[in-house]
Design an enzyme around this catalytic site. Sequence first.
Site, PDB file in Angstrom:
ATOM      1  N   VAL A 280       0.829  -1.193   0.000  1.00 22.77           N
ATOM      2  CA  VAL A 280       0.000   0.000   0.000  1.00 22.77           C
ATOM      3  C   VAL A 280       0.874   1.258   0.000  1.00 22.77           C
ATOM      4  CG1 VAL A 280      -1.630   1.323   1.376  1.00 22.77           C
ATOM      5  CG2 VAL A 280      -1.935  -1.128   1.093  1.00 22.77           C
ATOM      6  N   ALA A 281       1.973   1.180   0.746  1.00 27.00           N
ATOM      7  CA  ALA A 281       2.820   2.365   0.898  1.00 27.00           C
ATOM      8  C   ALA A 281       3.497   2.773  -0.399  1.00 27.00           C
ATOM      9  CB  ALA A 281       3.868   2.108   1.966  1.00 27.00           C
ATOM     10  N   ASP A 327       4.543  31.756 -39.516  1.00 28.91           N
ATOM     11  CA  ASP A 327       4.282  32.613 -40.663  1.00 28.91           C
ATOM     12  C   ASP A 327       4.553  34.039 -40.231  1.00 28.91           C
ATOM     13  OD1 ASP A 327       3.396  30.575 -42.168  1.00 28.91           O
ATOM     14  OD2 ASP A 327       1.257  30.996 -41.902  1.00 28.91           O
ATOM     15  N   ASP A 635      -1.578  24.103 -46.148  1.00 30.61           N
ATOM     16  CA  ASP A 635      -0.735  24.007 -44.952  1.00 30.61           C
ATOM     17  C   ASP A 635      -1.037  22.748 -44.142  1.00 30.61           C
ATOM     18  OD1 ASP A 635       0.832  26.314 -45.138  1.00 30.61           O
ATOM     19  OD2 ASP A 635      -0.817  27.564 -44.453  1.00 30.61           O
ATOM     20  N   ASN A 697       5.997   8.495   0.149  1.00 31.36           N
ATOM     21  CA  ASN A 697       5.812   7.048   0.198  1.00 31.36           C
ATOM     22  C   ASN A 697       7.098   6.355   0.621  1.00 31.36           C
ATOM     23  OD1 ASN A 697       3.265   7.503  -0.628  1.00 31.36           O
ATOM     24  ND2 ASN A 697       3.442   6.500  -2.627  1.00 31.36           N
ATOM     25  N   ASN A 725      -1.805   8.198   2.407  1.00 31.55           N
ATOM     26  CA  ASN A 725      -1.704   8.332   0.954  1.00 31.55           C
ATOM     27  C   ASN A 725      -2.916   9.059   0.372  1.00 31.55           C
ATOM     28  OD1 ASN A 725       0.628   6.980   1.169  1.00 31.55           O
ATOM     29  ND2 ASN A 725       0.114   5.309  -0.236  1.00 31.55           N
ATOM     30  N   ASP A 729      -2.147  12.299  -1.521  1.00 33.41           N
ATOM     31  CA  ASP A 729      -2.300  12.288  -2.975  1.00 33.41           C
ATOM     32  C   ASP A 729      -3.614  12.913  -3.408  1.00 33.41           C
ATOM     33  OD1 ASP A 729       0.051  11.049  -2.957  1.00 33.41           O
ATOM     34  OD2 ASP A 729      -0.642   9.099  -3.669  1.00 33.41           O
TER      35      ASP A 729
HETATM   36  P1  ATP Z   1       2.985  34.539 -44.619  1.00 38.40           P
HETATM   37  O1  ATP Z   1       3.399  33.400 -45.451  1.00 38.40           O
HETATM   38  O2  ATP Z   1       4.067  35.172 -43.855  1.00 38.40           O
HETATM   39  O3  ATP Z   1       1.769  34.299 -43.799  1.00 38.40           O
HETATM   40  P2  ATP Z   1       2.275  36.026 -46.978  1.00 38.40           P
HETATM   41  O4  ATP Z   1       0.944  36.667 -47.029  1.00 38.40           O
HETATM   42  O5  ATP Z   1       3.444  36.804 -47.478  1.00 38.40           O
HETATM   43  O6  ATP Z   1       2.496  35.699 -45.508  1.00 38.40           O
HETATM   44  P3  ATP Z   1       1.158  34.201 -48.808  1.00 38.40           P
HETATM   45  O7  ATP Z   1      -0.202  34.458 -48.326  1.00 38.40           O
HETATM   46  O8  ATP Z   1       1.574  32.849 -49.231  1.00 38.40           O
HETATM   47  O9  ATP Z   1       2.196  34.650 -47.745  1.00 38.40           O
HETATM   48  O10 ATP Z   1       1.409  35.228 -49.984  1.00 38.40           O
HETATM   49  C1  ATP Z   1       2.562  35.152 -50.788  1.00 38.40           C
HETATM   50  C2  ATP Z   1       2.669  36.346 -51.659  1.00 38.40           C
HETATM   51  O11 ATP Z   1       1.540  36.408 -52.523  1.00 38.40           O
HETATM   52  C3  ATP Z   1       2.654  37.652 -50.905  1.00 38.40           C
HETATM   53  O12 ATP Z   1       3.927  38.054 -50.519  1.00 38.40           O
HETATM   54  C4  ATP Z   1       2.068  38.622 -51.908  1.00 38.40           C
HETATM   55  O13 ATP Z   1       3.086  39.100 -52.766  1.00 38.40           O
HETATM   56  C5  ATP Z   1       1.145  37.746 -52.727  1.00 38.40           C
HETATM   57  N1  ATP Z   1      -0.248  37.905 -52.289  1.00 38.40           N
HETATM   58  C6  ATP Z   1      -0.731  37.821 -51.037  1.00 38.40           C
HETATM   59  N2  ATP Z   1      -2.060  38.001 -51.011  1.00 38.40           N
HETATM   60  C7  ATP Z   1      -2.436  38.208 -52.275  1.00 38.40           C
HETATM   61  C8  ATP Z   1      -3.690  38.440 -52.916  1.00 38.40           C
HETATM   62  N3  ATP Z   1      -4.827  38.499 -52.249  1.00 38.40           N
HETATM   63  N4  ATP Z   1      -3.687  38.606 -54.271  1.00 38.40           N
HETATM   64  C9  ATP Z   1      -2.557  38.531 -54.944  1.00 38.40           C
HETATM   65  N5  ATP Z   1      -1.367  38.324 -54.429  1.00 38.40           N
HETATM   66  C10 ATP Z   1      -1.285  38.157 -53.109  1.00 38.40           C
END
Ligand code: ATP
Length: 894
Positions: A280-281, A327, A635, A697, A725, A729
């Site tokens: 038990v201990a 990001d 992603d 213990n 205990n 505990d």
């Molecule tokens: P992170 O990857 O740091 O989150 P980010 O926005 O730079 O940020 P993405 O979203 O992949 O990464 O965008 C990549 C590139 O695409 C940007 O650097 C920009 O030049 C271009 N971009 C972002 N948004 C748009 C959009 N709505 N229309 C057109 N080009 C865009």
Amino acid sequence: MSNWHQIDAIQVAQNLGTIDFYGLSQEEVNRRLAQFGVNELAERPGKTSWQILWEQFTATTVLVLIVAAVISGILGDYKDTIAILAIVVFNALLGFNQEYRAGMAFAALKKLAVPTVRVCRQGHWEQIIARKLVPGDLILLEAGDLVPADCRLLESINLRVQESAFTGESESVEKNSLPVEGADLALGDRHNMVYMGTVITSGRGRAVVTETGMNTELGKIAHAMQTVEQESTPLQRRLDQLGRKLAIASLGLVAIILVLGWLRGETINVLILTAVSLAVAVIPEGLPAVVTIALAIGSRRMLKRHALIRKLPAVETLGSVTTICSDKTGTLTQNRMTVVVLDVADQHIDLPANPQQPIPLQPALDLLLTAVTLCNNAMLSSRDAVDTANSFGDPTEIALLVAATHFGMQKAQREQEFPRIAELPFDSDRKCMTTIHESRNPDLWGLANYPYIAFTKGAFTILIELCHEVWVNGQIQLLDATWRERIETAHHQLAATGTRVLVVACRLLERLPETIAAAEIEQNLIFIGIVGMIDPIRPEARMAVQTCQQAGIRPVMITGDHPLTAKHIAEELGISNGQVLTGQQLNQLTLSELESRVESVSVYARVSPQQKLKIIEALQDRGHIVSMTGDGVNDAPALKKADIGVAMGITGTDVAKEAADMVLLDDNFATIVAAVEEGRVIYDNIRKFLKYSMTGNASSVWIMLLAPLLAMPLPLLPLQILWINLLADGLLALALSVEPAERNTMQRPPYRPNENIFGRGVGRDIIWVGLLMGVVFLLLGYKYWSTAQASWQTMVFVTLAFSRMSLALGMRSNLDSLFNIGLGSNKPILGAVALTFILQLAVVYIPWLRSLFQTQPLSTRDLVVSLAISTVGFWAIELEKWVIRRWNKNRRGQ
Ligand code: ATP
């Protein structure tokens, strides 16, 4: 199965009693909610209460106790049997209560993780949680969304859906809004329907909800989706194993005692009683409950700091993270884009941050602003554009609309002149976006020969390569080396100051191409200009980066942005050491080449989501525990591969959230660091519990083992040990699990995930402090026993029980003295100490408890002596911490 797919889209909306672009009225929504219920699937039942209860009684440690009770019964000691069983039941109920409550806490977390959806009701678009959808609701769908209910499409812009949940086909399929013939078509062939539980992989669309909840196809196959997984963590599994090992060790001890006693000629009754007491201990009964509760409390604390845990093991892994890959946009920066520069071939305009009056629109800028206004899916909430917080869409695009509004350009008006015909939506692999428009104003810009115009905007490095001509004040010229150099210089200057640069281009079309594909349209472009925007860094991110560095964690920035922009921002944050690796360079490296660089590079630019996988792999090969952020559909694989996948709560897609272990409710880098800190605290507290429980213990075991050497009879009864205990505990240990962070929590290196739980002084203290306490308490008992005082056993029992109170207080910190951290910094433990004290007095002074526990009432003097002696373990721990502090100080001083 209803046949919505056969009917024309407008008819479907009518049949469902909804009006396009208006949706349902609120009364109708309420009525339908009452009629159809909420839009959710019946849950796959988790562990039932009975199951949880059953598990409390079948744990190895409890089984040993039950055997002990049975043996006591066989020996005729029914009182002990009943008492042991009562304690087992009490302990089980306590464990049940904790596990049940922890389960409820996780269920509550699960509710928070539900996806949201954009719905049009009474003519307004709003964001609601998907549970509240009813049939007839109009919704918007876009890449990354989990389809929230069964819907019929009203409009589809390159909408592709992954339907593997139904068809087993992992390739995504294209959807449109046209009716399809055939009543009994398979789900996979209904190209105008999207089904709950499938995923939008690209494109956008508008749809009307046809079925919700259990009426959906997913509901019909009753496949429940659990959003928050509750699985046991590696530490829980290791502690389970430890529990089993201790049970075996206790059997070994029992065998030794039996043999020794038998050799000394003890009676069989005494021998078995001793053996049972020892078993038990040894066992830390509260271990499983403490771990569960520590994890539950931990995830609640993380939630308070805006980190939502989706998978329980993450709580623990967080404490071991060595690299945080993040990001840039929105996580390290504020995602509050502001256009600061417009640069067309022959003009450069710096925009004031907040112009009070409209800026006159020069003809040279007209095309540029029209392009960014039309190639744009954002919606401003009001015409004056001040209220960006309530605008819809991507912050980059909102910023562009705001800039255009400063020049008096309105999106709605331009859309009438150039209605949109098609769209190639933005994705982070192509890093650009294109829209195609019909030109209803041929006089404008000399477009008479071109009824269509495509506008493209996107990342500088990518788009500049696709441009062959340049628009110079109404003229189209060849984009020659001189122009290129001029544009490159303009871009370089902007990017080097952290400005995000977008290229804007167009293509004039005589007719519409047969297929609207990126490879077809996004080539031979005419360069119009560049737009520079800034996105200020989050002030708290800079602090969080410093915290990481002190905590032995390396922050790494991974961005889709240009290397120069990325480098500047990284420098501002204190991440950069000057090295930047681009996605392109990354592709050229083999995995082992990348492994040799991955420890020194902290900034990756122009990276696509797939390349994140390679970075994680290289880091993991080097032994790192990697956390990775992400928001898009692409992603998801990286989030799964990372040790801690972190999705954005605000900008993240449902798919990213589904794949993640943790969701950042505020999209903030500092939140990841806060969660890491909480992870470390949890790990610390579990170890503190283990140390505390096992040291206590060990002292009981030593008393039992050494007593025969002093020729003393059994100092402790099984029931007494079990009682201690339970107090220790059950009450004190739980209070240890809410201990706040130590001051050095984020100033020491991370735990290695498979680090020995007995490392860092835990094993050492269990051995020496346990032995010290055991010997001192036994000698106290010996003194009373040798002077033939009847209360000698009670003295040992009470002192041992009291010792747990001060031991818990002493073990609250691994580093600081209790006198420094202060008694008030963990109030629950004070309550636990007070309760333990009262309960212990009760078993000594209340007559019926006294007869059950076979105790004698103690005099006040004895009580004071007992209390004083009981603190020996506390002083030992305090002394040890003092020595360590001094040693550390001297070492630092050298
Ligand atoms: P992170 O990857 O740091 O989150 P980010 O926005 O730079 O940020 P993405 O979203 O992949 O990464 O965008 C990549 C590139 O695409 C940007 O650097 C920009 O030049 C271009 N971009 C972002 N948004 C748009 C959009 N709505 N229309 C057109 N080009 C865009």
